[in-house]
Design a protein around this motif. Structure first.
Motif, PDB file in Angstrom:
ATOM      1  N   LEU A 269       0.830  -1.203   0.000  1.00 18.57           N
ATOM      2  CA  LEU A 269       0.000   0.000   0.000  1.00 18.57           C
ATOM      3  C   LEU A 269       0.867   1.257   0.000  1.00 18.57           C
ATOM      4  O   LEU A 269       1.715   1.427   0.878  1.00 18.57           O
ATOM      5  N   TYR A 270       0.615   2.121  -0.982  1.00 20.64           N
ATOM      6  CA  TYR A 270       1.399   3.358  -1.090  1.00 20.64           C
ATOM      7  C   TYR A 270       0.517   4.572  -0.862  1.00 20.64           C
ATOM      8  O   TYR A 270      -0.652   4.596  -1.255  1.00 20.64           O
ATOM      9  N   ALA A 271       1.100   5.602  -0.236  1.00 19.65           N
ATOM     10  CA  ALA A 271       0.419   6.888  -0.088  1.00 19.65           C
ATOM     11  C   ALA A 271       0.639   7.675  -1.387  1.00 19.65           C
ATOM     12  O   ALA A 271       1.539   7.342  -2.161  1.00 19.65           O
ATOM     13  N   PRO A 272      -0.177   8.710  -1.603  1.00 20.08           N
ATOM     14  CA  PRO A 272      -0.031   9.490  -2.844  1.00 20.08           C
ATOM     15  C   PRO A 272       1.385  10.035  -3.032  1.00 20.08           C
ATOM     16  O   PRO A 272       1.850  10.189  -4.164  1.00 20.08           O
ATOM     17  N   ASP A 273       2.106  10.304  -1.945  1.00 16.81           N
ATOM     18  CA  ASP A 273       3.452  10.862  -2.107  1.00 16.81           C
ATOM     19  C   ASP A 273       4.505   9.782  -2.375  1.00 16.81           C
ATOM     20  O   ASP A 273       5.706  10.054  -2.388  1.00 16.81           O
TER      21      ASP A 273
ATOM     22  N   PRO B 160       6.089   5.149   7.778  1.00 14.56           N
ATOM     23  CA  PRO B 160       6.008   5.020   6.326  1.00 14.56           C
ATOM     24  C   PRO B 160       7.315   5.503   5.699  1.00 14.56           C
ATOM     25  O   PRO B 160       7.928   6.450   6.186  1.00 14.56           O
ATOM     26  N   PHE B 161       7.738   4.805   4.656  1.00 10.63           N
ATOM     27  CA  PHE B 161       9.063   5.096   4.107  1.00 10.63           C
ATOM     28  C   PHE B 161       9.049   5.054   2.587  1.00 10.63           C
ATOM     29  O   PHE B 161       8.181   4.460   1.972  1.00 10.63           O
ATOM     30  N   LYS B 162      10.037   5.740   2.047  1.00  7.96           N
ATOM     31  CA  LYS B 162      10.273   5.698   0.612  1.00  7.96           C
ATOM     32  C   LYS B 162      11.507   4.841   0.371  1.00  7.96           C
ATOM     33  O   LYS B 162      12.421   4.849   1.181  1.00  7.96           O
TER      34      LYS B 162
ATOM     35  N   VAL C 252      -0.449  -1.188  -4.762  1.00  6.86           N
ATOM     36  CA  VAL C 252      -1.633  -0.334  -4.712  1.00  6.86           C
ATOM     37  C   VAL C 252      -1.196   1.123  -4.542  1.00  6.86           C
ATOM     38  O   VAL C 252      -0.684   1.497  -3.486  1.00  6.86           O
ATOM     39  N   GLY C 253      -1.409   1.897  -5.605  1.00  7.87           N
ATOM     40  CA  GLY C 253      -1.071   3.326  -5.556  1.00  7.87           C
ATOM     41  C   GLY C 253       0.418   3.591  -5.603  1.00  7.87           C
ATOM     42  O   GLY C 253       0.889   4.631  -5.137  1.00  7.87           O
TER      43      GLY C 253
END
Lengths: 212, 351
Positions: free
Chosen positions: A36-40, A132-134, A162-163
């Protein structure tokens, strides 16, 4: 003495082979995982759906009262889902993430529930990332290092992003299923107690996501 | 201390290694996979072909069990297949890192036990394991219809009791064997001052390789070097020894195998509880054969060590007491390690 020595030498590999043998699975899980990914573009968590084999499913359902025999509703399975979610903590949810080589941790699961289809239980749950991490490269291993549970990613559509940011590429490396090593078996590996292959990699599911 | 010629010393070391490989290998493997908690670096134990093959067979047999029980619902003859698979599964399963065979083998080595008794103990502990598994499921699932969570709670309690018993049993062995070892040490130190007649007689015995269980008078006693804290080996192998053997059976057999519990509950749910029970006992039979084989190898290895070291003055007895003391220590370590989670045994079915 020499004879006794030779006999012992013959016995050693047998003993070694017999004792080095590890646990074997008692539970089989077919897994589907969503990243699951956030918009950023940060990874916020992992959502798993784990389908248990019918023997373990039957065992887990032992003693659970239902209104209709053989039909288990999500509500009736709620206490069991909670037990699962709680006891999986001890095993770190069998989910191990590394972002560009740095270990990442997960919070306790949320949104967990069980459903029952075709004599099999499926546990759904989401593991939120602690922070949360990139990552340019995310490596996610799903496996039980004690091999009490055999994890296989599902045949069809096992991993979904996802996203995820555009251009991210996912690669799944499945575990060897043991038949490969069975074929590799020959006189020599038998005699040496077979001290060459890497056992750990035999059952790890390695998901790698490379993002630009 | 009498010096051993290099070859003999080497041979003795080799026998020792063979002896402890059973236990040591299991410890190392087990240590490598514990504790469970927290993410850990990927495991890299270097094992391969033969073990991989073993694992593959085990998995296959185990997976076939549930399918066969299902088949048996409509086709009674599938029960024979079930029994055959369970038997094979038991044989392969016991070759894994279970603590049972390690404890039994160490016990046999620590005491002056015969291979025959090793076989009997192996079968008795496997039988007890099967009985406990059937009892847990019969009472828990069939009579009381408790949930899996409750049942695995019971499993965990039994597990802790079992590990505690192993530790106590090991501590007792260490106490006994430690005394004998210290006496042997003292005897060894006094050796040069003593007349050699008794020892020469002893050497004679050893060179001919007779069964020492019956007339193996120990240097400890020959040398009149005070009191051995433990019973002499021939006492241990006597009638009272069976009671001690029973303790070994109890400590090992009280913990049921997770696989058996799963199979039993599954069979019960399919309305074929009796087939599950039969499968469990046949599984136990297979397990017993493997454990007995390993136990016999351990006894044989000790015998070799005894023969190799036997010809030496004093040193031989010292080495044997040392081996026994070491084996006793291993039982204690196993119990404590399992109890405190340093050694991973087969997991209970709690998920």
């Amino acid at each position: 003495v020499a004879l006794a020595l030779r006999r012992l030498a013959l016995l050693l590999p047998l003993l070694l082979g017999a004792t080095v043998a590890q646990a074997h699975p008692h539970v089989w899980i077919s897994a589907v995982s969503e990243l699951l990914y956030a918009p950023d573009g940060t990874l916020t968590g992992v959502r798993h759906a784990w389908t248990f084999d019918d023997m373990f499913s039957t065992y887990a359902l032992q003693g659970i009262e239902t209104r209709q025999k053989g039909v288990y509703t999500r509500e009736e399975l709620a206490p069991l889902a909670q037990t699962n979610a709680e006891s999986l903590k001890e095993f770190a949810y069998f989910t191990f993430a590394k972002a560009d080589g740095t270990k990442q941790r997960f919070e306790d699961p949320v949104d967990y529930f069980l459903d029952y289809n075709n004599s099999q239980l499926t546990l759904h749950f989401t593991l939120p990332a602690k922070t949360p991490f990139k990552a340019k490269q995310l490596v996610l291993d799903v496996f039980d290092r004690t091999y009490f549970i055999d994890f296989q990613m599902a045949d069809k559509d096992p991993v979904r992003l996802v996203g995820a940011p555009e251009g991210c590429k996912m690669q799944l490396q499945r575990p060897n299923d043991g038949s490969a090593s069975a074929q590799a078996l020959n006189e020599q590996t038998f005699a040496s107690g077979g001290a060459n292959a890497n056992f750990g990699m035999m059952f790890a599911n390695k998901i790698t996501v490379d993002c630009p | 201390m009498t010096r051993l010629p290099p070859l003999r010393a080497l041979a003795t070391c080799f026998a020792l290694i063979a002896l402890f490989v059973t236990v040591d290998g299991a410890i190392h493997v087990a240590m490598a996979q514990t504790p469970f908690g927290g993410p850990r670096p990927a495991p890299e134990p270097q094992v391969g072909g033969f073990v991989g093959w073993l694992l593959a067979r085990q998995s296959e047999f185990y997976r076939e069990i549930s399918a066969t029980i299902r088949a048996a619902k409509s086709d009674g003859s599938a029960v024979w297949t079930l029994l055959a698979i369970s038997f094979a599964y038991g044989i392969f399963h016991a070759a894994g890192p279970g603590h049972g065979k390690a404890v039994i083998s160490s016990y046999l080595v620590a005491n002056q036990e015969t291979a025959w008794r090793g076989i009997v103990l192996s079968f008795a502990s496997a039988l007890m394991q099967a009985l406990v598994a059937v009892a847990v499921v019969a009472v828990g699932a069939w009579l009381l219809n408790v949930t899996a969570k409750t049942m695995c709670g019971a499993e965990k309690a039994i597990e802790i009791a079992s590990y505690g018993l192993i530790a106590i049993f090991g501590a007792r062995l260490v106490w006994t064997k430690g005394g004998a070892f210290i006496s042997a040490l003292q005897a060894d130190r006094r050796q040069p001052a003593l007349a050699a007649a008794a020892h020469q007689h002893h050497d004679h015995d050893h060179y001919h390789g007779h069964d020492h269980d019956h007339h193996g008078h120990d240097h400890v006693h020959d040398a009149h070097c005070g009191h051995s804290h433990g019973p002499a080996p021939d006492e241990l192998a006597g009638p009272g020894g069976w009671r001690r053997g029973l303790a070994a059976v109890l400590t090992v057999g009280i913990r049921p195998c997770s696989g058996a519990i799963l199979v039993l509950v599954f069979a019960l749910a399919q309305g074929l509880f009796w087939a599950g029970i039969a499968a469990t006992f046949v599984m136990g039979l297979g397990t017993a054969i493997t454990v007995a084989t390993i136990a016999v190898v351990a006894v044989f290895a000790k015998d070799v060590a005894r023969r190799l070291s036997g010809g030496r003055d004093g040193g031989g007895a010292l080495i044997m007491r040392g081996i026994e003391f070491g084996a006793a220590g291993l039982v204690l370590l196993f119990g404590a390690g399992l109890l405190f989670g340093y050694i991973a045994a087969e997991r209970t079915t709690c998920l």
